[in-house]
Design a protein around this motif. Structure first.
Motif, mmCIF file in Angstrom:
data_model
loop_
_atom_site.group_PDB
_atom_site.id
_atom_site.type_symbol
_atom_site.label_atom_id
_atom_site.label_comp_id
_atom_site.label_asym_id
_atom_site.label_seq_id
_atom_site.Cartn_x
_atom_site.Cartn_y
_atom_site.Cartn_z
ATOM 1 N N TRP A 16 0.830 -1.202 0.000
ATOM 2 C CA TRP A 16 0.000 0.000 0.000
ATOM 3 C C TRP A 16 0.863 1.250 0.000
ATOM 4 C CZ3 TRP A 16 -4.404 -1.059 -1.767
ATOM 5 C CH2 TRP A 16 -5.042 -2.253 -1.461
ATOM 6 N N THR A 17 1.902 1.245 0.818
ATOM 7 C CA THR A 17 2.783 2.411 0.825
ATOM 8 C C THR A 17 3.493 2.551 -0.520
ATOM 9 O OG1 THR A 17 3.113 2.371 3.194
ATOM 10 C CG2 THR A 17 4.813 3.426 1.913
ATOM 11 N N LEU A 18 3.908 1.416 -1.090
ATOM 12 C CA LEU A 18 4.587 1.485 -2.387
ATOM 13 C C LEU A 18 3.659 2.050 -3.447
ATOM 14 C CD1 LEU A 18 6.722 -1.778 -2.513
ATOM 15 C CD2 LEU A 18 7.453 0.574 -2.137
ATOM 16 N N LEU A 19 2.394 1.651 -3.417
ATOM 17 C CA LEU A 19 1.420 2.174 -4.378
ATOM 18 C C LEU A 19 1.286 3.687 -4.222
ATOM 19 C CD1 LEU A 19 -0.879 1.671 -6.469
ATOM 20 C CD2 LEU A 19 -2.428 1.439 -4.531
ATOM 21 N N LEU A 20 1.048 4.133 -2.981
ATOM 22 C CA LEU A 20 0.838 5.556 -2.707
ATOM 23 C C LEU A 20 2.103 6.375 -3.002
ATOM 24 C CD1 LEU A 20 -1.058 7.702 -1.546
ATOM 25 C CD2 LEU A 20 -0.268 7.087 0.734
ATOM 26 N N ALA A 21 3.236 5.931 -2.441
ATOM 27 C CA ALA A 21 4.474 6.697 -2.603
ATOM 28 C C ALA A 21 4.971 6.628 -4.046
ATOM 29 C CB ALA A 21 5.538 6.188 -1.642
ATOM 30 N N GLY A 22 4.805 5.485 -4.680
ATOM 31 C CA GLY A 22 5.268 5.318 -6.063
ATOM 32 C C GLY A 22 4.496 6.234 -7.002
ATOM 33 N N ALA A 23 3.158 6.213 -6.886
ATOM 34 C CA ALA A 23 2.337 7.073 -7.734
ATOM 35 C C ALA A 23 2.704 8.535 -7.489
ATOM 36 C CB ALA A 23 0.856 6.845 -7.439
ATOM 37 N N ASN A 24 2.929 8.868 -6.225
ATOM 38 C CA ASN A 24 3.283 10.246 -5.885
ATOM 39 C C ASN A 24 4.607 10.647 -6.529
ATOM 40 O OD1 ASN A 24 3.464 12.749 -4.510
ATOM 41 N ND2 ASN A 24 4.771 11.760 -3.008
ATOM 42 N N LEU A 25 5.575 9.734 -6.465
ATOM 43 C CA LEU A 25 6.899 10.031 -7.000
ATOM 44 C C LEU A 25 6.812 10.348 -8.494
ATOM 45 C CD1 LEU A 25 9.540 10.092 -5.545
ATOM 46 C CD2 LEU A 25 10.024 7.797 -6.366
ATOM 47 N N VAL A 26 6.042 9.546 -9.216
ATOM 48 C CA VAL A 26 5.905 9.743 -10.662
ATOM 49 C C VAL A 26 5.232 11.078 -10.962
ATOM 50 C CG1 VAL A 26 4.808 8.863 -12.749
ATOM 51 C CG2 VAL A 26 5.855 7.268 -11.130
ATOM 52 N N LEU A 27 4.070 11.305 -10.327
ATOM 53 C CA LEU A 27 3.325 12.540 -10.588
ATOM 54 C C LEU A 27 4.127 13.772 -10.194
ATOM 55 C CD1 LEU A 27 -0.344 11.780 -9.503
ATOM 56 C CD2 LEU A 27 0.574 12.178 -11.785
ATOM 57 N N THR A 28 4.730 13.718 -8.985
ATOM 58 C CA THR A 28 5.489 14.848 -8.478
ATOM 59 C C THR A 28 6.613 15.233 -9.430
ATOM 60 O OG1 THR A 28 5.066 14.063 -6.253
ATOM 61 C CG2 THR A 28 6.791 15.656 -6.502
ATOM 62 N N THR A 29 7.327 14.221 -9.935
ATOM 63 C CA THR A 29 8.457 14.496 -10.811
ATOM 64 C C THR A 29 8.000 15.139 -12.110
ATOM 65 O OG1 THR A 29 9.485 12.548 -9.870
ATOM 66 C CG2 THR A 29 10.533 13.496 -11.804
ATOM 67 N N ILE A 30 6.959 14.561 -12.719
ATOM 68 C CA ILE A 30 6.491 15.097 -14.000
ATOM 69 C C ILE A 30 6.014 16.545 -13.836
ATOM 70 C CG2 ILE A 30 4.748 14.869 -15.810
ATOM 71 C CD1 ILE A 30 4.849 11.852 -15.354
ATOM 72 N N ILE A 31 5.148 16.759 -12.856
ATOM 73 C CA ILE A 31 4.592 18.111 -12.661
ATOM 74 C C ILE A 31 5.700 19.100 -12.299
ATOM 75 C CG2 ILE A 31 2.991 19.510 -11.301
ATOM 76 C CD1 ILE A 31 1.328 16.971 -10.904
ATOM 77 N N GLY A 32 6.549 18.707 -11.318
ATOM 78 C CA GLY A 32 7.603 19.610 -10.851
ATOM 79 C C GLY A 32 8.563 20.006 -11.962
ATOM 80 N N VAL A 33 8.964 19.024 -12.787
ATOM 81 C CA VAL A 33 9.923 19.306 -13.861
ATOM 82 C C VAL A 33 9.322 20.261 -14.883
ATOM 83 C CG1 VAL A 33 10.975 18.265 -15.905
ATOM 84 C CG2 VAL A 33 11.330 17.235 -13.657
ATOM 85 N N LEU A 34 8.094 19.978 -15.320
ATOM 86 C CA LEU A 34 7.491 20.808 -16.361
ATOM 87 C C LEU A 34 7.253 22.227 -15.858
ATOM 88 C CD1 LEU A 34 5.002 18.314 -18.035
ATOM 89 C CD2 LEU A 34 7.237 19.096 -18.829
ATOM 90 N N VAL A 35 6.630 22.348 -14.691
ATOM 91 C CA VAL A 35 6.314 23.687 -14.186
ATOM 92 C C VAL A 35 7.591 24.441 -13.817
ATOM 93 C CG1 VAL A 35 4.951 24.988 -12.513
ATOM 94 C CG2 VAL A 35 4.106 22.812 -13.350
ATOM 95 N N GLY A 36 8.567 23.722 -13.260
ATOM 96 C CA GLY A 36 9.838 24.358 -12.909
ATOM 97 C C GLY A 36 10.551 24.918 -14.132
ATOM 98 N N ALA A 37 10.521 24.148 -15.241
ATOM 99 C CA ALA A 37 11.168 24.607 -16.473
ATOM 100 C C ALA A 37 10.476 25.856 -17.009
ATOM 101 C CB ALA A 37 11.137 23.485 -17.516
ATOM 102 N N VAL A 38 9.150 25.841 -16.972
ATOM 103 C CA VAL A 38 8.395 27.001 -17.460
ATOM 104 C C VAL A 38 8.750 28.241 -16.640
ATOM 105 C CG1 VAL A 38 6.085 28.007 -17.621
ATOM 106 C CG2 VAL A 38 6.485 25.667 -18.396
ATOM 107 N N ALA A 39 8.801 28.079 -15.309
ATOM 108 C CA ALA A 39 9.110 29.223 -14.448
ATOM 109 C C ALA A 39 10.491 29.774 -14.758
ATOM 110 C CB ALA A 39 9.014 28.821 -12.980
ATOM 111 N N ALA A 40 11.456 28.881 -15.014
ATOM 112 C CA ALA A 40 12.818 29.326 -15.278
ATOM 113 C C ALA A 40 12.900 30.088 -16.597
ATOM 114 C CB ALA A 40 13.766 28.137 -15.298
ATOM 115 N N TRP A 41 12.149 29.616 -17.606
ATOM 116 C CA TRP A 41 12.176 30.320 -18.891
ATOM 117 C C TRP A 41 11.614 31.725 -18.758
ATOM 118 C CZ3 TRP A 41 10.055 25.269 -21.228
ATOM 119 C CH2 TRP A 41 11.132 24.455 -21.587
ATOM 120 N N ARG A 42 10.683 31.880 -17.831
ATOM 121 C CA ARG A 42 10.070 33.210 -17.669
ATOM 122 C C ARG A 42 10.633 33.910 -16.452
ATOM 123 N NH1 ARG A 42 4.116 31.702 -19.569
ATOM 124 N NH2 ARG A 42 4.856 30.763 -21.502
ATOM 125 N N ARG A 43 11.850 33.667 -16.134
ATOM 126 C CA ARG A 43 12.462 34.233 -14.936
ATOM 127 C C ARG A 43 12.211 35.719 -14.817
ATOM 128 N NH1 ARG A 43 18.249 34.427 -12.283
ATOM 129 N NH2 ARG A 43 17.087 35.104 -10.492
#
Lengths: 324, 286
Positions: free
Chosen positions: A101-128
């Motif tokens: 159960w923890t692997l399901l919850l933490a694993g899904a979180n890890l995937v989503l967090t990375t995708i969202i964080g990377v994309l939004v972080g890159a956008v913010a940096a381009w518009r510094r």
């Protein structure tokens, strides 16, 4: 050179593992009073001195400390984490039940967090410096400032209690006897709220790392060079800048494994999600010290292994480390 | 010291021009005032049973009452003191240790440095919330245990940052010159290295305070807080235990404490970000 570098790091991890093991071993024994209450869950106050000594002997607590430590290590190496005196069964069984159960919850979180964080972080940096960057920065600071359990409670209040869209707690409907596709949907519905709260609190670390790393990459000469050569802006962004900026994200990705486990402790408690984190919390509530220790050991070892894997993977992604 | 003064003035200009800093410092001033005047303006003693339990908000009890009939609004006001005090004291421990380790490691280098940095790496790897839970469970919940546990597990990151600052200061001419003419180490550290470290240490302190408040809230929410003084996390612990978020009570019992935690933590975080920018010119946008 790499071998020596890794050798040093590995030695460090081995030392860390030893420290954790010794800490785990010493904590119950260094507490005032007899360690019986911590290690066997016996009600010491009700026992006669002879009874106490008998139980001490049973648990090997009358032997010198080195003997006790050898016994403790021996048990661990055989995968024996001891016995939960609250649940009255071996801790290894309990852990195995909770882990998926923890692997399901933490694993899904890890995937989503990375995708969202990377994309939004890159956008913010381009518009510094622009409006969008400032807005995103403020938003993510606020998100990181929110207590995780509070997000969970609010989500439950709104989407489960008031609107009734999602179940209030647990990882699956206990007595529904669902099978196949229906069971998967049921588990998914139970996952939505805890996962959302977890993503909410952990996404900002990826965002900040990506934004910062992207900013420093964009200042590099090869970016100006690529632009000067007339490489289209899109290509500069995706091929030149983003790929190189991802490296620190890999590190934070591996480190997040640990923080996500600890973040999940609180979230799992709010949602009564039957994972490792809630087990830790229940063990605190019932003062089930052996379970407390085993859970802590499992979480720490996972983090250390994640770090070792990160160190081993790093040269594969960054040729500069390889050459050195 | 005119030079020092102009430096302070420059920092102050930078801070004022920075909107993030204004918001952050504004929030902090507000909460500091709240914490100071709280005992004088509370309508009720937050520890006394002053009404029927589970009351809805009314003109008497602005945010209703909790499960035993204590006034939630008064609990919140006094809770500001507890959360702020624990946050600041824990941050002091954290930055105190971080500064000493960072200064020693950075200045002396060599074996001392690599040994200390090994230690830092190790502390950074340990997942701190589970370790804190373990320690809090064994040591028992109390005000000072919370502060020590939080402080002693969060010093590693500031230590590393301060060390790298010391390393860069060390290569500047005046430190080398001081060493060459035989100035005592203590004097070099105090007069040349420390002034360069203080702005950074201050920003690290503010960031550590924001983390400490959040950690204290989590530990209190898990029932590991100080049972005598009620912080915002403790209020949420009871709200959770009594299922307040399943009824309408979530609006006045769950939302306000969490909102206050968020605002205080964000206030510290914003101030920290702004101070970091002041302390580290590389981060300045223009």
């Amino acid at each position: 050179m790499l071998g020596r570098l890794l050798g040093g790091r590995m030695l460090q991890y081995v030392m860390l593992i030893v420290v954790i093991l010794v800490l785990n071993f010493m904590l119950p024994r260094a507490m005032p009073g007899t360690p019986l209450a911590f290690l066997a869950g016996e009600d010491v106050g009700l026992m006669t001195t002879e009874q106490r000594e008998e139980v001490m002997a049973q648990h090997g607590l009358d032997r010198p400390l080195p003997h006790q430590f050898a016994r403790y290590m021996g048990n661990l190496l055989q995968g024996d984490f001891g016995y939960s005196f609250q649940q009255r069964r071996p801790i290894t069984d309990i852990l195995m039940e909770r882990l998926p159960w923890t692997l399901l919850l933490a694993g899904a979180n890890l995937v989503l967090t990375t995708i969202i964080g990377v994309l939004v972080g890159a956008v913010a940096a381009w518009r510094r410096g622009g409006r969008a960057d400032a807005g995103l920065l403020a938003t993510f600071v606020f998100m990181a400032a929110m207590p995780s359990f509070w997000i969970g409670m609010i989500l439950v209040a709104v989407f489960a209690a008031q609107l009734g869209w999602f179940p209030v707690y647990g990882a699956y409907s206990t007595y529904a006897g669902l099978t196949g596709w229906e069971r998967i949907v049921d588990i998914g519905r139970h996952l939505v709220l805890p996962l959302t709260s977890l993503v909410f609190i952990s996404v900002s670390s990826v965002f900040f790392t990506m934004r910062y790393s992207m900013l420093s990459v964009l200042r590099e000469d090869y970016i100006s060079m690529a632009r000067a050569k007339g490489v289209p802006e899109r290509l500069v962004k995706y091929r030149h800048a983003m790929r190189n900026a991802l490296l620190p994200v890999l590190t934070i990705f591996m480190l997040n494994l640990g923080f996500i486990f600890s973040g999940a402790v609180v979230i799992e408690t709010v949602f009564a999600y039957p994972g490792i984190g809630r087990l830790l919390f229940q063990a605190v509530l019932t003062r089930d010290y052996p379970v407390l220790q085993a859970t802590f050991l499992l979480i720490t070892m996972t983090v250390i292994i994640a770090n070792i894997v990160a160190d081993l993977l790093y040269p594969l992604f960054d040729p500069r480390v390889r050459v050195r | 010291m005119p030079k020092e003064n102009s430096r302070v003035a420059e920092y102050w200009e930078l801070l004022r021009a920075n909107r993030i800093a204004v918001v952050g410092l504004g929030l902090l001033v507000f909460f500091a005032l709240l914490a100071i005047v709280a005992p004088f303006i509370v309508p009720f003693d937050p520890d006394e049973l002053v009404g029927a339990p589970f009351q809805r908000p009314s003109s008497v009890h602005l945010l209703g009452t909790n499960d035993v009939g204590q006034d939630i609004f008064s609990e919140l006001l006094v809770g500001a003191r507890v959360s702020l005090l624990i946050g600041l004291l824990a941050a002091m421990v954290s930055i105190g240790v971080g500064c000493v380790v960072g200064l020693v490691a950075g200045y002396f280098g060599g074996r001392i440095d690599s040994a200390l940095m090994r230690l830092v790496d190790m502390v950074l790897v340990i997942p701190f919330l589970p370790l804190m839970i373990l320690l809090a469970a064994y040591l028992g919940p109390s005000f000072w245990n919370l502060i020590l546990v939080i402080g002693l597990l969060t010093w590693a990151q500031p230590a590393r940052i301060i060390r790298s600052q010391v390393l860069s200061i060390k290569t500047r001419g005046f430190v080398e010159a001081g060493r060459a003419i035989g100035t005592p180490v203590a004097v070099i550290l105090r007069q040349h290295v420390l002034p360069g470290v203080i702005p950074l240490a201050l920003s690290q302190f503010v960031i550590a305070a924001s983390q400490s408040i959040l950690i204290e809230a989590s530990l209190s929410f898990l029932g590991l807080g100080d049972p005598v003084t009620k912080s915002w996390g403790t209020i949420l612990f009871y709200a959770q235990a009594r299922g307040a978020f399943l009824t309408d009570a979530w609006l006045w019992w769950v939302v306000p404490p969490g909102l206050l935690i968020t605002l205080v933590v964000a206030g510290f975080a914003f101030s920290g970000l702004a101070l970091e920018e002041v302390a580290d010119p590389k981060l300045r946008s223009r």
